[in-house]
Design a protein around this motif. Sequence first.
Motif, mmCIF file in Angstrom:
data_model
loop_
_atom_site.group_PDB
_atom_site.id
_atom_site.type_symbol
_atom_site.label_atom_id
_atom_site.label_comp_id
_atom_site.label_asym_id
_atom_site.label_seq_id
_atom_site.Cartn_x
_atom_site.Cartn_y
_atom_site.Cartn_z
ATOM 1 N N GLY A 23 38.571 49.128 30.341
ATOM 2 C CA GLY A 23 37.706 49.159 31.509
ATOM 3 C C GLY A 23 36.376 48.503 31.208
ATOM 4 N N GLU A 24 35.506 48.528 32.200
ATOM 5 C CA GLU A 24 34.199 47.901 32.040
ATOM 6 C C GLU A 24 33.228 48.405 33.104
ATOM 7 N N SER A 25 31.967 48.189 32.836
ATOM 8 C CA SER A 25 30.927 48.447 33.826
ATOM 9 C C SER A 25 30.643 47.127 34.515
ATOM 10 N N VAL A 26 30.832 47.063 35.818
ATOM 11 C CA VAL A 26 30.648 45.839 36.591
ATOM 12 C C VAL A 26 29.319 45.930 37.324
ATOM 13 N N ARG A 27 28.490 44.914 37.137
ATOM 14 C CA ARG A 27 27.190 44.849 37.822
ATOM 15 C C ARG A 27 27.266 43.816 38.925
ATOM 16 N N PHE A 28 26.701 44.159 40.089
ATOM 17 C CA PHE A 28 26.625 43.207 41.197
ATOM 18 C C PHE A 28 25.454 43.615 42.083
ATOM 19 N N SER A 29 25.093 42.736 42.994
ATOM 20 C CA SER A 29 24.023 43.078 43.918
ATOM 21 C C SER A 29 24.414 42.639 45.321
ATOM 22 N N LEU A 30 23.871 43.345 46.285
ATOM 23 C CA LEU A 30 24.125 43.056 47.697
ATOM 24 C C LEU A 30 22.896 43.467 48.485
ATOM 25 N N THR A 40 38.359 50.544 35.773
ATOM 26 C CA THR A 40 39.416 50.078 34.882
ATOM 27 C C THR A 40 39.461 48.563 35.009
ATOM 28 N N THR A 41 40.087 47.906 34.063
ATOM 29 C CA THR A 41 40.213 46.451 34.126
ATOM 30 C C THR A 41 40.917 46.038 35.413
ATOM 31 N N GLU A 42 41.924 46.796 35.808
ATOM 32 C CA GLU A 42 42.670 46.506 37.043
ATOM 33 C C GLU A 42 41.754 46.570 38.260
ATOM 34 N N HIS A 43 40.952 47.634 38.362
ATOM 35 C CA HIS A 43 40.058 47.765 39.523
ATOM 36 C C HIS A 43 38.940 46.729 39.489
ATOM 37 N N LEU A 47 38.123 44.108 42.481
ATOM 38 C CA LEU A 47 36.792 43.891 43.071
ATOM 39 C C LEU A 47 36.442 42.404 43.047
ATOM 40 N N ARG A 48 36.653 41.755 41.916
ATOM 41 C CA ARG A 48 36.348 40.321 41.813
ATOM 42 C C ARG A 48 37.204 39.506 42.783
ATOM 43 N N ASN A 49 38.472 39.853 42.919
ATOM 44 C CA ASN A 49 39.351 39.137 43.847
ATOM 45 C C ASN A 49 38.922 39.348 45.296
ATOM 46 N N ALA A 50 38.469 40.567 45.616
ATOM 47 C CA ALA A 50 38.018 40.844 46.984
ATOM 48 C C ALA A 50 36.750 40.056 47.320
ATOM 49 N N LEU A 51 35.887 39.867 46.328
ATOM 50 C CA LEU A 51 34.630 39.144 46.561
ATOM 51 C C LEU A 51 34.775 37.635 46.423
ATOM 52 N N ALA A 52 35.866 37.174 45.817
ATOM 53 C CA ALA A 52 36.047 35.752 45.512
ATOM 54 C C ALA A 52 35.840 34.825 46.712
ATOM 55 N N PRO A 53 36.374 35.127 47.905
ATOM 56 C CA PRO A 53 36.167 34.208 49.029
ATOM 57 C C PRO A 53 34.678 34.063 49.404
ATOM 58 N N TYR A 54 33.917 35.115 49.227
ATOM 59 C CA TYR A 54 32.491 35.077 49.544
ATOM 60 C C TYR A 54 31.700 34.384 48.436
ATOM 61 N N VAL A 55 32.050 34.703 47.193
ATOM 62 C CA VAL A 55 31.359 34.111 46.047
ATOM 63 C C VAL A 55 31.560 32.597 46.033
ATOM 64 N N SER A 56 32.774 32.140 46.383
ATOM 65 C CA SER A 56 33.065 30.704 46.349
ATOM 66 C C SER A 56 32.256 29.927 47.391
ATOM 67 N N LYS A 57 31.805 30.575 48.437
ATOM 68 C CA LYS A 57 31.026 29.916 49.497
ATOM 69 C C LYS A 57 29.528 30.149 49.367
ATOM 70 N N ALA A 58 29.137 31.031 48.460
ATOM 71 C CA ALA A 58 27.724 31.409 48.334
ATOM 72 C C ALA A 58 26.972 30.445 47.425
ATOM 73 N N ARG A 59 25.646 30.410 47.612
ATOM 74 C CA ARG A 59 24.772 29.686 46.695
ATOM 75 C C ARG A 59 24.464 30.618 45.538
#
Length: 115
Positions: A23-30, A40-43, A47-59
């Motif tokens: 597992g890991e501690s994931v840091r993000f901001s909104l 967990t690594t799976e979760h 999270l990264r997959n759920a945010l990927a469409p937004y991250v790919s379009k963001a500055r």
Amino acid sequence: MAQKYIVQLVDDLTQEPIDEGAGESVRFSLDGVGYTIDLTTEHADELRNALAPYVSKARKGDSAPRATSRSNGSASRAPKGDLKAIREWASSNGYKVSSRGRIPAEVQNAYNAAH
């Protein structure tokens, strides 16, 4: 007698213990607020997959914004070099401020409005 302290991460979504290395501690901001979540690594991947469409379009920003706490939402912190100027301005405009320590938000707001 020796004591041993053990720290175990718990997945914040499921409240299940995370095995060492799984597992890991994931840091993000909104919206200007920083968050940290233990997953967990799976979760974490979900999270990264759920945010990927937004991250790919963001500055990309320089860094994640730091969350700040303000009593009335309108005071802004002055750079250290400005503190002397604020104290001088406050004294000449009828405000009582100490020569050291925190400058009240009311005084900072008045200074900012005047400049």
